[in-house]
Design a protein around this motif. Structure first.
Motif, PDB file in Angstrom:
ATOM      1  N   ILE A 155       0.835  -1.207   0.000  1.00  0.00           N
ATOM      2  CA  ILE A 155       0.000   0.000   0.000  1.00  0.00           C
ATOM      3  C   ILE A 155       0.865   1.250   0.000  1.00  0.00           C
ATOM      4  O   ILE A 155       0.675   2.165  -0.808  1.00  0.00           O
ATOM      5  CB  ILE A 155      -0.947  -0.005   1.212  1.00  0.00           C
ATOM      6  N   ALA A 156       1.851   1.315   0.905  1.00  0.00           N
ATOM      7  CA  ALA A 156       2.664   2.529   1.039  1.00  0.00           C
ATOM      8  C   ALA A 156       3.550   2.762  -0.172  1.00  0.00           C
ATOM      9  O   ALA A 156       3.940   3.897  -0.439  1.00  0.00           O
ATOM     10  CB  ALA A 156       3.528   2.438   2.304  1.00  0.00           C
ATOM     11  N   SER A 157       3.864   1.710  -0.929  1.00  0.00           N
ATOM     12  CA  SER A 157       4.724   1.893  -2.108  1.00  0.00           C
ATOM     13  C   SER A 157       4.058   2.735  -3.182  1.00  0.00           C
ATOM     14  O   SER A 157       4.735   3.246  -4.083  1.00  0.00           O
ATOM     15  CB  SER A 157       5.099   0.530  -2.693  1.00  0.00           C
ATOM     16  N   GLN A 158       2.743   2.901  -3.107  1.00  0.00           N
ATOM     17  CA  GLN A 158       2.035   3.708  -4.094  1.00  0.00           C
ATOM     18  C   GLN A 158       2.090   5.198  -3.775  1.00  0.00           C
ATOM     19  O   GLN A 158       1.650   6.010  -4.576  1.00  0.00           O
ATOM     20  CB  GLN A 158       0.569   3.266  -4.167  1.00  0.00           C
ATOM     21  N   LEU A 159       2.638   5.548  -2.613  1.00  0.00           N
ATOM     22  CA  LEU A 159       2.728   6.951  -2.223  1.00  0.00           C
ATOM     23  C   LEU A 159       4.020   7.565  -2.729  1.00  0.00           C
ATOM     24  O   LEU A 159       5.031   6.870  -2.892  1.00  0.00           O
ATOM     25  CB  LEU A 159       2.671   7.070  -0.696  1.00  0.00           C
TER      26      LEU A 159
ATOM     27  N   GLU B   5       6.853   6.926   5.318  1.00  0.00           N
ATOM     28  CA  GLU B   5       7.339   6.004   6.343  1.00  0.00           C
ATOM     29  C   GLU B   5       6.348   5.895   7.503  1.00  0.00           C
ATOM     30  O   GLU B   5       6.102   4.803   8.024  1.00  0.00           O
ATOM     31  CB  GLU B   5       8.708   6.461   6.853  1.00  0.00           C
ATOM     32  N   PHE B   6       5.784   7.018   7.933  1.00  0.00           N
ATOM     33  CA  PHE B   6       4.797   6.970   9.007  1.00  0.00           C
ATOM     34  C   PHE B   6       3.542   6.222   8.560  1.00  0.00           C
ATOM     35  O   PHE B   6       2.955   5.450   9.343  1.00  0.00           O
ATOM     36  CB  PHE B   6       4.433   8.382   9.466  1.00  0.00           C
ATOM     37  N   ALA B   7       3.124   6.444   7.321  1.00  0.00           N
ATOM     38  CA  ALA B   7       1.951   5.733   6.813  1.00  0.00           C
ATOM     39  C   ALA B   7       2.210   4.230   6.809  1.00  0.00           C
ATOM     40  O   ALA B   7       1.334   3.432   7.178  1.00  0.00           O
ATOM     41  CB  ALA B   7       1.609   6.223   5.405  1.00  0.00           C
ATOM     42  N   TRP B   8       3.422   3.834   6.391  1.00  0.00           N
ATOM     43  CA  TRP B   8       3.777   2.410   6.399  1.00  0.00           C
ATOM     44  C   TRP B   8       3.676   1.848   7.816  1.00  0.00           C
ATOM     45  O   TRP B   8       3.159   0.750   8.035  1.00  0.00           O
ATOM     46  CB  TRP B   8       5.204   2.232   5.872  1.00  0.00           C
TER      47      TRP B   8
ATOM     48  N   VAL C  11      -3.015  11.493   6.152  1.00  0.00           N
ATOM     49  CA  VAL C  11      -3.869  12.110   5.135  1.00  0.00           C
ATOM     50  C   VAL C  11      -3.445  11.720   3.726  1.00  0.00           C
ATOM     51  O   VAL C  11      -4.277  11.662   2.814  1.00  0.00           O
ATOM     52  CB  VAL C  11      -3.869  13.649   5.305  1.00  0.00           C
ATOM     53  N   SER C  12      -2.144  11.423   3.509  1.00  0.00           N
ATOM     54  CA  SER C  12      -1.677  11.111   2.156  1.00  0.00           C
ATOM     55  C   SER C  12      -2.190   9.771   1.664  1.00  0.00           C
ATOM     56  O   SER C  12      -2.323   9.552   0.451  1.00  0.00           O
ATOM     57  CB  SER C  12      -0.146  11.117   2.119  1.00  0.00           C
ATOM     58  N   ILE C  13      -2.487   8.858   2.583  1.00  0.00           N
ATOM     59  CA  ILE C  13      -2.925   7.526   2.174  1.00  0.00           C
ATOM     60  C   ILE C  13      -4.428   7.438   1.982  1.00  0.00           C
ATOM     61  O   ILE C  13      -4.934   6.546   1.291  1.00  0.00           O
ATOM     62  CB  ILE C  13      -2.460   6.482   3.213  1.00  0.00           C
ATOM     63  N   LYS C  14      -5.177   8.364   2.548  1.00  0.00           N
ATOM     64  CA  LYS C  14      -6.634   8.274   2.507  1.00  0.00           C
ATOM     65  C   LYS C  14      -7.218   8.398   1.102  1.00  0.00           C
ATOM     66  O   LYS C  14      -8.088   7.604   0.724  1.00  0.00           O
ATOM     67  CB  LYS C  14      -7.252   9.327   3.432  1.00  0.00           C
ATOM     68  N   PRO C  15      -6.801   9.378   0.284  1.00  0.00           N
ATOM     69  CA  PRO C  15      -7.376   9.437  -1.073  1.00  0.00           C
ATOM     70  C   PRO C  15      -7.132   8.165  -1.871  1.00  0.00           C
ATOM     71  O   PRO C  15      -8.000   7.721  -2.628  1.00  0.00           O
ATOM     72  CB  PRO C  15      -6.653  10.646  -1.695  1.00  0.00           C
TER      73      PRO C  15
END
Length: 690
Positions: free
Chosen positions: A277-281, A292-295, A407-411
């Motif tokens: 999931i985080a690799s798409q950011l 990194e925090f999202a991961w 917030v960056s992962i929500k959209p």
């Protein structure tokens, strides 16, 4: 003309016809009137036979010249129906072609000499007809006549060339030596890449290869199609039906007809969920810290879900990334039920009632009272597991700060879980009313299924890229398991536990590159993976990876490269630089005149005319040769160093089968939306030949 000559000269008038005519004429005279030549009947018969043999020999030499020049003007047709497709258990059929060597390079250089131009141009009559077809387009009577001249039939003496463009000379220099071009199946574990510009036959080649893979029957066939080509899917369906093989269709553009697939539900290590999931950011600059925090938070959620016996999916990740309190409560109750005292519920309730919301510190304001009570209650224990520790660590963050970080992962998660797409990316197996199959790679491989994945990249490229990259990550994780343990159950026989053949066709593979792709292409051969990757230029994976060095790592692990009419010179050079230089012989005409100063000799000057043979070292093929390839033609490096020039067969639609109504409606819509296959329809009812 033959190997005993230093220079092969085929671009010239067929002078052998003159001696052939003379030989046949003399043979006829000897047979008809031997007495005029004072020959006995037996001597006349023998002489006529010798003269006739000479005529045949010289006619064959002349025909070779005529046929060669004819092939340089017009690319031949090559049509093959599905039923005619050769299928072997030892080799993979690519098309018709010949192995390119020094002779073909020399012929190509000779054909591009200005002295050979008249042998390559269409006849004056054909050129006149082509001009008149345009001029008379709007004149009713003459337009009818021009329809006959434009008819593509061997009976038409002025028929137009096939609408495939390119330079017919490139294949014409070796068409007499054509044979089936094949590669050993043992070489496929080294992977293959196909590079071709749009509408140049790339998807048609994929059809040819996929058809053989489906009919071979002893492998799992996986097709990843980011854009969605209707004819390609139709071919996969028809061939699967003929072979009696199970077909699973997963398509993001048609959720109501698609199989279901949890892109993050299968893994070898739990950390893969957060990575996928985080690799798409974005990870450049200041965004790297948020990534990194999202991961970290996604990993905490995934670990907690698995610990409770639940399978992670996009819906659950989206729910708890905005409500970590709820997950903390659920997991806290789960842990206390196993490790807490019998009256933990009463104690927790009393602690929750004692909390004064108005006197809470700022960092705890807005948080769920039960979650606050859970944290205080759990802190009374001397030790608890790492899952609780991670959840409590995330819970301690200020709520507003936590929301800013995530917030960056929500959209991105919203896109994956909005509308009908949520039901196929987060399948609920407990829902017995949903009869759509669930795609699980291990089960598909065990059953030798055919899997078609349509990612609908034209509608939402970000979601398509995320799901495609997750699939590659899933397959990479499975490759490690297969390599160590096989795919069969533990109680299966030793023969059944051998790694299966898993053939993956990835169109526009640069859209599917994720963190695990390099690992997949480097190390999956031992697990039986055979990657067939298709792209338009080599700059596509370079741009996606952001580094030529990283793209070079991929190129270094690809065993077979096939290149069609690519316009980008850098891509062409990457192919041609792998080829050696060859020696090319050329005739040089030398003329000279020398004045004689001795007037007493009676000679005013002397002249000298020579034909010299010069030899030079040149590249076997140049980037310009690749750019000039007609549609459906390619160069390919086989067996490591063998350069072949091939033609891919054009399809015949005569053997298509009926489609089910729902699939037929989907294909019609896909055709209206997008098609990448070259329009060969004008050739469908033609026959092979010229």
């Amino acid at each position: 003309m033959t190997d005993r000559y230093e220079v092969e000269v085929l671009l010239r008038p067929p002078v052998e016809l003159s001696s052939a005519i003379v030989a046949f004429s003399c043979a006829g005279i000897v047979l008809v009137a031997p007495h005029f030549l004072m020959m006995t009947p037996s001597v006349a018969l023998f002489s006529a036979g010798c003269l006739g043999g000479l005529g045949v020999w010289r006619t064959r030499q002349a025909w070779r010249v005529i046929h060669y020049q004819r092939n340089l003007k017009r690319s031949p047709r090559y049509i093959m129906s599905s039923s005619q497709m050769p299928v072997s258990q030892s080799v993979l059929f690519l098309g018709r072609g010949f192995r390119w060597n020094q002779t073909h390079t020399e012929r190509l250089y000779a054909a591009r000499d200005k002295r050979a131009e008249r042998y390559l141009q269409p006849s004056v009559i054909k050129q006149w007809v082509r001009r008149k077809e345009i001029e008379w387009e709007h004149r009713p009577l003459l337009r009818t006549i021009m329809r006959w001249t434009a008819l593509d039939s061997p009976l038409n003496p002025v028929r137009p060339p096939p609408a495939i463009g390119g330079d017919a000379v490139i294949h014409g220099v070796g068409i007499r030596g054509e044979t089936n071009a094949t590669m050993p199946l043992s070489d496929r574990v080294g992977h293959m890449v196909v590079i071709a510009r749009t509408r140049h036959g790339k998807t048609r080649l994929a059809e040819v290869l996929t058809t053989q893979d489906i009919r071979r029957g002893n492998n799992c066939v996986i097709v990843l199609d980011p854009k969605g080509d209707a004819d390609y899917l139709k071919r996969i369906y028809v061939e699967s039906q003929k072979a009696g093989r199970p077909l699973i269709i997963f398509h993001l553009g048609y959720p109501e007809l698609s199989a279901r697939y949890n892109a993050i539900g299968s893994f070898s290590r739990i950390t893969e969920v957060a990575t996928r999931i985080a690799s798409q950011l974005p990870g450049e600059g200041e965004a790297s810290a948020f990534k990194e925090f999202a991961w970290q938070f996604i990993n905490v959620i995934a670990v907690a879900l698995v610990a409770m016996g639940e399978t992670p999916d996009y819906l659950k990740i989206r729910r708890y990334i905005t409500d970590i309190d709820g997950l903390l409560i659920l997991y806290g109750r789960h842990w206390l039920a196993e490790h807490g005292p019998e009256d933990w519920q009463d104690e927790l309730g009393e602690l929750q009632d004692s909390i004064n919301l108005k006197s809470l510190p700022r960092i705890d304001q807005g948080k769920d009272p039960e979650a606050l009570a859970m944290v205080r209650y759990l802190n009374t224990y001397a030790a608890f597991d790492q899952v609780l520790e991670g959840l409590m660590s995330a819970f301690r963050y200020d709520r507003e700060y936590f929301l800013k970080i995530t917030v960056s992962i929500k959209p991105f998660l919203e896109k994956l879980t909005t509308g009908n797409i949520a039901s196929i990316l987060a399948p609920n197996k407990a829902n017995t009313d949903d009869q759509r199959p669930v795609l699980e790679w291990a089960q598909a491989i065990r059953s030798n299924a055919v899997v078609y994945v349509g990612l609908d990249a034209l509608t939402d490229p970000e979601v398509a890229s995320a799901v495609g990259a997750s699939m590659f990550s899933d397959l990479t994780s499975l490759a490690g398991h297969i390599y160590k343990h096989g795919i069969a159950p533990s109680n299966a026989s030793e023969q059944a536990r051998k790694p299966p053949d898993i053939v993956i066709h990835g169109d526009e593979f640069s859209d599917l590159i994720g963190p695990q792709f390099k690992t997949l292409i480097n190390k999956s051969g031992g697990a039986g993976y055979q990657l067939n990757l298709y792209t338009q230029t080599w700059s596509d994976p370079i741009a996606e990876l952001g580094s030529e060095a990283k793209a070079g790592q991929l190129a270094g692990n690809i065993g077979t490269m096939l290149i069609m009419g690519v316009k980008e010179v850098a891509t062409c050079e990457m192919f041609t630089k792998q080829l050696p230089e060859v020696s090319v012989s050329e005739i040089m005409a030398v003329s000279g005149v020398t004045d004689n100063i001795d007037t007493s000799a009676g000679i005013g000057f002397t002249s000298n005319n020579q034909d010299r043979v010069s030899i030079s070292r040149v590249p076997m093929i140049s980037p310009a040769d690749i750019v000039a390839l007609p549609k459906g033609q390619a160069f390919v490096l086989l067996r490591g160093s063998e350069l072949w020039k091939i033609r891919i067969p054009m399809p015949s639609k005569m053997d298509d089968q009926e489609l089910p109504d729902d699939l037929g409606d989907m294909l019609q819509h896909m055709r209206r939306s997008y098609t990448s296959v070259v329009d060969w329809s004008s050739f469908s009812n033609s026959v092979s030949g010229r």
